[in-house]
Design a protein around this motif. Structure first.
Motif, mmCIF file in Angstrom:
data_model
loop_
_atom_site.group_PDB
_atom_site.id
_atom_site.type_symbol
_atom_site.label_atom_id
_atom_site.label_comp_id
_atom_site.label_asym_id
_atom_site.label_seq_id
_atom_site.Cartn_x
_atom_site.Cartn_y
_atom_site.Cartn_z
ATOM 1 N N CYS A 100 35.496 60.459 34.357
ATOM 2 C CA CYS A 100 35.005 60.924 35.664
ATOM 3 C C CYS A 100 33.900 59.990 36.159
ATOM 4 N N SER B 109 32.246 61.977 31.949
ATOM 5 C CA SER B 109 32.929 62.647 30.834
ATOM 6 C C SER B 109 34.444 62.460 30.966
ATOM 7 N N ARG C 235 33.721 69.556 34.585
ATOM 8 C CA ARG C 235 32.446 69.857 35.224
ATOM 9 C C ARG C 235 32.484 69.702 36.742
ATOM 10 N N CYS C 236 33.116 68.583 37.209
ATOM 11 C CA CYS C 236 32.991 68.219 38.625
ATOM 12 C C CYS C 236 34.210 68.581 39.451
ATOM 13 N N VAL D 287 31.673 60.596 38.296
ATOM 14 C CA VAL D 287 30.417 61.293 38.602
ATOM 15 C C VAL D 287 29.621 61.562 37.333
ATOM 16 N N CYS D 288 30.251 62.153 36.332
ATOM 17 C CA CYS D 288 29.484 62.568 35.168
ATOM 18 C C CYS D 288 29.836 61.790 33.904
ATOM 19 N N CYS E 177 38.168 66.818 36.153
ATOM 20 C CA CYS E 177 36.959 66.909 35.332
ATOM 21 C C CYS E 177 36.554 68.369 35.173
HETATM 22 ZN ZN LIG Z 1 32.699 64.916 36.079
#
Ligand SMILES: [Zn+2]
Length: 403
Positions: A42, A47, A83-84, A44-45, A81
């Motif tokens: 990802c 992961s 999380r995102c 953004v994060c 993802c």
């Molecule tokens: Zn993410």
């Protein structure tokens, strides 16, 4: 070494590989493909997650090889993802929506520190606007990764451009000697912005500030940096003193114009230079002039006597000497010296703080000149001082720009 290997190394490819390098329209197109053995990252994060879909092919300009343009071609995937949500994957050597690869941005911005943007563009075969984008990318990166947690001593200085018509206020970290903030004009606003960006907690950490006796700053410092000791900058004080001495010389030269127009001609630096830096010719001139009982000679002696002030170790002794000097200067019957002495007296406490915290802006003088030549070309972008290599974008950072 194959071009594939160069690309792999300069981009740090791990989860992607170079499928092929083609020559298309006079440029080298490097086609990248994902390595199916790995999960998707990802953007953004950072992961890992399962792939979602694949987007349209995109292109990035990369560092030219032997003058041949290089283009990276890749169809980014999207990742699911945890999380995102659904996001674009992280693609090595690229950042966000920039059409330039990170190594290219660094190369162009590094050159943009040394020569004009147009020249960089011509040299690498890009439009100057591409160079501008590269500088912006690198500056933005620096802004996001700026470390401000350990700033304890700051120096505030002004640089003038266009023969003093434009001023920039610069805030420096005096320990790491880096530029933290740069703003147009010589107003309190830049400093307010700096404090806003630092945040209250960091502002409270700042132990001392070094600056000129410039009133708008002083108010902001007292209001926003509650634990900072204010130290008036030695170099600014000396500059004010030099101005006073030079004023005495000019006034006296005017007075003597009728009877002795030659006597003070071309003596400016004889009086202003440090005695040990005088040329032999200047030394001879000085020892002749010293015998003439001139006003400028009295100012010169006061200037030289002021030098001893900085040598004191204890604030109390320094103050005693300053009181003595004040008496000399105010009884010298020289208006500019009298004015300087009173300016010193008004700011005495903050000047004497130098003997508590020995900081001055001398170390940032070199940075100032550099910032001057850069901002001249960079339309207000201030590029960091550190040199960088092709691959280490982490070198960049810790500076700020305002337009
Ligand atoms: Zn993410």
């Amino acid at each position: 070494m194959l071009i594939e290997s160069i690309v792999r190394k300069t981009l740090g490819l791990k989860r992607h590989r170079v499928k092929e390098v083609k020559e298309e329209d006079g440029s080298l197109s490097v086609h990248l493909v994902p390595d199916g053995r790995f999960k998707v990252i990802c953007s953004v994060c950072e992961s890992k997650g399962p792939g979602y879909d694949t987007l349209r092919e995109r292109q990035w300009k990369h560092v030219p090889l032997w003058g041949i343009p290089v283009v990276l071609v890749y169809a980014p995937r999207r990742v699911h993802c945890a999380r995102c949500g659904i996001k674009v994957e992280s693609i090595p050597g690229t950042k966000g929506k920039s059409p330039l690869s990170v190594p290219l941005s660094i190369v162009l911005a590094s050159w943009a520190k040394e020569v004009a943007w147009q020249v960089v563009g011509r040299f690498f075969g890009f439009h100057w606007n591409t160079v501008r984008k590269a500088v912006k990318d690198v500056v933005d990166y620096g802004l996001r990764h700026r470390e401000i947690g350990n700033v304890l001593l700051i120096g505030i200085d002004e640089i003038s451009r266009r023969k003093g018509h434009v001023y920039h206020t610069q805030v420096y970290d005096l320990i790491s000697k880096r530029l933290l903030c740069s703003g147009k004009d010589r107003t309190s606003e830049t400093l307010e912005t700096f404090c806003d960006e630092m945040g209250e907690e960091h502002c409270e950490q700042i132990e001392a500030v070094c600056c000129d006796m410039w009133a708008p700053y002083v108010d902001v410092i007292k209001a926003r940096l509650p634990n900072a000791i204010l130290v008036f900058d030695k170099f600014h004080i000396v500059r004010h003193l030099m101005d006073a001495v030079d004023k005495v010389r000019r006034e006296e030269a005017r007075e003597l114009k009728a009877e002795n127009p030659e006597v003070l001609k071309k003596t400016r630096y004889v009086w202003l230079k440090n005695p040990w830096n005088l040329t032999d010719k200047q030394k001879v001139r000085l020892s002749y002039l010293e015998k003439l009982n001139l006003k400028i000679n009295r100012a010169y002696l006061l200037k030289e006597a002021f030098r001893r002030f900085w040598d004191y170790t204890y604030p109390a002794w320094a103050k005693k000497y300053l009181d003595q000097w004040f008496w000399w200067a105010t009884h010298s019957r020289l208006q500019p010296m009298w004015e300087f002495a009173w300016m010193i007296r008004r700011h005495q406490n903050d000047i004497l703080n130098y003997f508590k915290v020995r900081i001055d802006n001398g170390a940032v003088e070199g940075l100032n000149n550099k910032a001057k030549s850069i901002s001249h070309r960079a339309f207000g972008y201030i590029v960091p001082q550190k040199p960088s290599t092709l691959l280490s974008i982490t070198e960049w950072g810790n500076f700020q720009c305002h337009n």
